[in-house]
Design an enzyme around this catalytic site. Structure first.
Site, PDB file in Angstrom:
ATOM      1  N   ASP A 109      33.168   8.389  23.507  1.00  0.00           N
ATOM      2  CA  ASP A 109      33.830   7.648  22.426  1.00  0.00           C
ATOM      3  C   ASP A 109      33.866   8.411  21.109  1.00  0.00           C
ATOM      4  OD1 ASP A 109      31.195   7.547  21.739  1.00  0.00           O
ATOM      5  OD2 ASP A 109      30.965   5.388  21.964  1.00  0.00           O
TER       6      ASP A 109
ATOM      7  N   ASP B 294      17.838  10.230  23.541  1.00  0.00           N
ATOM      8  CA  ASP B 294      18.152  11.339  22.625  1.00  0.00           C
ATOM      9  C   ASP B 294      16.940  11.683  21.750  1.00  0.00           C
ATOM     10  OD1 ASP B 294      18.485   8.830  21.506  1.00  0.00           O
ATOM     11  OD2 ASP B 294      20.115   9.418  20.183  1.00  0.00           O
TER      12      ASP B 294
HETATM   13  N1  UDP Z   1      28.575   5.055  28.292  1.00  0.00           N
HETATM   14  C1  UDP Z   1      29.558   4.643  29.202  1.00  0.00           C
HETATM   15  N2  UDP Z   1      29.534   3.378  29.690  1.00  0.00           N
HETATM   16  C2  UDP Z   1      28.591   2.487  29.315  1.00  0.00           C
HETATM   17  C3  UDP Z   1      27.594   2.892  28.397  1.00  0.00           C
HETATM   18  C4  UDP Z   1      27.631   4.171  27.883  1.00  0.00           C
HETATM   19  O1  UDP Z   1      30.443   5.413  29.556  1.00  0.00           O
HETATM   20  O2  UDP Z   1      28.627   1.347  29.794  1.00  0.00           O
HETATM   21  C5  UDP Z   1      28.549   6.468  27.829  1.00  0.00           C
HETATM   22  C6  UDP Z   1      29.697   6.832  26.936  1.00  0.00           C
HETATM   23  O3  UDP Z   1      29.970   8.206  27.078  1.00  0.00           O
HETATM   24  C7  UDP Z   1      29.124   6.497  25.576  1.00  0.00           C
HETATM   25  C8  UDP Z   1      27.709   7.023  25.714  1.00  0.00           C
HETATM   26  O4  UDP Z   1      27.360   6.708  27.058  1.00  0.00           O
HETATM   27  O5  UDP Z   1      29.848   7.098  24.538  1.00  0.00           O
HETATM   28  C9  UDP Z   1      26.715   6.437  24.735  1.00  0.00           C
HETATM   29  O6  UDP Z   1      26.698   5.026  24.799  1.00  0.00           O
HETATM   30  P1  UDP Z   1      27.166   4.103  23.554  1.00  0.00           P
HETATM   31  O7  UDP Z   1      28.485   4.631  23.057  1.00  0.00           O
HETATM   32  O8  UDP Z   1      27.125   2.689  24.001  1.00  0.00           O
HETATM   33  O9  UDP Z   1      26.026   4.348  22.483  1.00  0.00           O
HETATM   34  P2  UDP Z   1      26.133   4.651  20.905  1.00  0.00           P
HETATM   35  O10 UDP Z   1      26.004   6.147  20.804  1.00  0.00           O
HETATM   36  O11 UDP Z   1      27.465   4.167  20.413  1.00  0.00           O
HETATM   37  O12 UDP Z   1      25.011   3.948  20.281  1.00  0.00           O
HETATM   38  C1  BGC Z   2      17.834   5.172  19.245  1.00  0.00           C
HETATM   39  C2  BGC Z   2      18.748   6.355  19.538  1.00  0.00           C
HETATM   40  C3  BGC Z   2      20.071   6.196  18.803  1.00  0.00           C
HETATM   41  C4  BGC Z   2      19.799   6.000  17.317  1.00  0.00           C
HETATM   42  C5  BGC Z   2      21.060   5.852  16.470  1.00  0.00           C
HETATM   43  C6  BGC Z   2      17.677   5.034  17.737  1.00  0.00           C
HETATM   44  O1  BGC Z   2      16.883   3.898  17.454  1.00  0.00           O
HETATM   45  O2  BGC Z   2      16.575   5.382  19.847  1.00  0.00           O
HETATM   46  O3  BGC Z   2      18.941   6.446  20.926  1.00  0.00           O
HETATM   47  O4  BGC Z   2      20.880   7.338  18.993  1.00  0.00           O
HETATM   48  O5  BGC Z   2      18.942   4.868  17.124  1.00  0.00           O
HETATM   49  O6  BGC Z   2      21.815   4.737  16.756  1.00  0.00           O
HETATM   50 MN    MN Z   3      29.315   4.827  21.082  1.00  0.00          MN
END
Ligand code: UDP
Ligand code: BGC
Ligand code: MN
Length: 331
Positions: free
Chosen positions: A194, A258
């Site tokens: 995304d 991460d």
């Molecule tokens: N992702 C996905 N399907 C899901 C959950 C996560 O494809 O149901 C992948 C997708 O690449 C996404 C990444 O995992 O961008 C990180 O998850 P998300 O975007 O929910 O986390 P954020 O970084 O926005 O907190």
């Molecule tokens: C989570 C990470 C995330 C970050 C930013 C933290 O609390 O552990 O996985 O990337 O928040 O949203």
């Molecule tokens: Mn995301």
């Protein structure tokens, strides 16, 4: 009227005195930061300045101090690059296929410059489940960027086939293993589906130290929530990734994987994590609702045991889309 104005003036002055200048400043700051998105620069961190980026890049065939031989592509330049102002959200699968032909990207999402040898050879690994519209848009924009930057690349999408909570980090490990079976890639970019990079100057190749790429995200008001964050997109060489035994496999659901990766990078790898100048590391995040939080997101693993060395999975299918190679796995 005049008297009323001076009353008001006196009232404001006395209120300001009551509340105090620092508090007023603080309140204004809070109000400003609630207006979204604010184009604040990402301040307070040490970034690789735009003009120094070419000197930080690393690959088997690249030396920023030497001019490239005639067969090689131009070295990445630090001149002012274009930025995407507005994303086109209506890209269809058919548009994507058409664009891949125009860009000379082969089925499976393999791109290389037509008239010169690239300095870089990069595997882009995307963890994925059930976000097809985002995948189309991401593929469209990422190939455009990589072709503009004359970077040889292969886009891999690793799809979790089972219904268990999503395991981003494990999918990225799978992507690394499967891509490495096909080719000895020097550089890996682990990338959320995304996140759309907005600046052409954000060179999608590896640096001497592992790099956190998604520095300024619109939905995070172009600021980093904390210094140790390495979520979103990361560039790392094969050698660096092997040294830290990859990602942990245990993080199911949203969050934590991460942060664990940051610990591996710094504690096992003894790497400093770098970032490009905020001028070139801006991203748009495509909208999605917040995923369910993982129960073990605050737990840290013992990297020596858990990671690439203990990775187990079953590949169900490998298929070639015009813009990517999709690896469907049971994990
Ligand atoms: N992702 C996905 N399907 C899901 C959950 C996560 O494809 O149901 C992948 C997708 O690449 C996404 C990444 O995992 O961008 C990180 O998850 P998300 O975007 O929910 O986390 P954020 O970084 O926005 O907190
Ligand atoms: C989570 C990470 C995330 C970050 C930013 C933290 O609390 O552990 O996985 O990337 O928040 O949203
Ligand atoms: Mn995301």
């Amino acid at each position: 009227m005049r008297r009323c104005c001076s009353c008001l003036h006196a009232l404001v002055v006395s209120r300001v005195k009551d509340i105090g200048i620092p508090w007023i400043f603080f309140l204004v700051l809070i109000i400003l930061s609630l207006i979204n998105p604010l184009r604040f620069p990402c301040i307070f961190y040490d970034y690789i300045l735009e003009e120094d980026i070419p000197f930080q890049l690393e690959s088997a065939y690249y030396d920023a101090r030497k001019s490239p031989s005639s067969k090689m592509c131009q070295a990445p330049s630090t001149k002012i690059h274009k930025s995407i102002q507005d994303l086109n959200h209506s890209i269809t699968e058919a548009d994507l296929e058409e664009d891949m032909k125009r860009l000379f990207v082969s089925p499976g999402g393999i791109g290389k410059p037509q008239h010169c040898k690239s300095h870089f050879d990069v595997a882009i690994i995307v963890p994925y489940r059930n976000r097809s519209e985002q995948l189309t848009l991401f593929s469209y924009y990422i190939h455009r960027l990589l072709v503009t930057q004359e970077i040889e690349h292969h886009l891999f999408v690793v799809e979790q086939a089972n219904e268990q909570p999503f395991n981003r980090a494990k999918l990225l490990n799978v992507g690394f293993q499967e891509a490495s079976k096909l080719k000895d890639f020097h550089c890996f970019i682990f990338h959320d589906v995304d996140l759309i990079p907005l600046n052409e100057g954000n060179i999608y190749a590896c640096t001497r130290r592992p790099r956190h790429m998604s520095v300024c995200i619109d939905s995070m008001r172009y600021t980093l929530p904390y210094c140790r964050i390495v979520g979103g997109a990361v560039a790392i060489t094969k050698r660096q990734f092997l040294k830290i035994n990859g990602f942990s496999n245990i993080y199911q659901g949203w969050g934590g994987e991460d942060d664990d990766f940051y610990r591996r990078l710094t504690e096992i790898g003894k790497f400093d994590v770098i970032r490009y100048d905020p001028v070139v590391s801006q991203y748009a995040m495509l909208y999605h609702p917040r995923e369910e939080k993982g129960e073990n997101r605050f737990q840290f693993t013992k990297p020596k045991d858990d990671g690439l060395k203990t990775l187990e999975y079953d590949v169900l299918d490998i298929s070639l889309n015009p813009a990517y190679t999709k690896i469907k796995v049971q994990i």
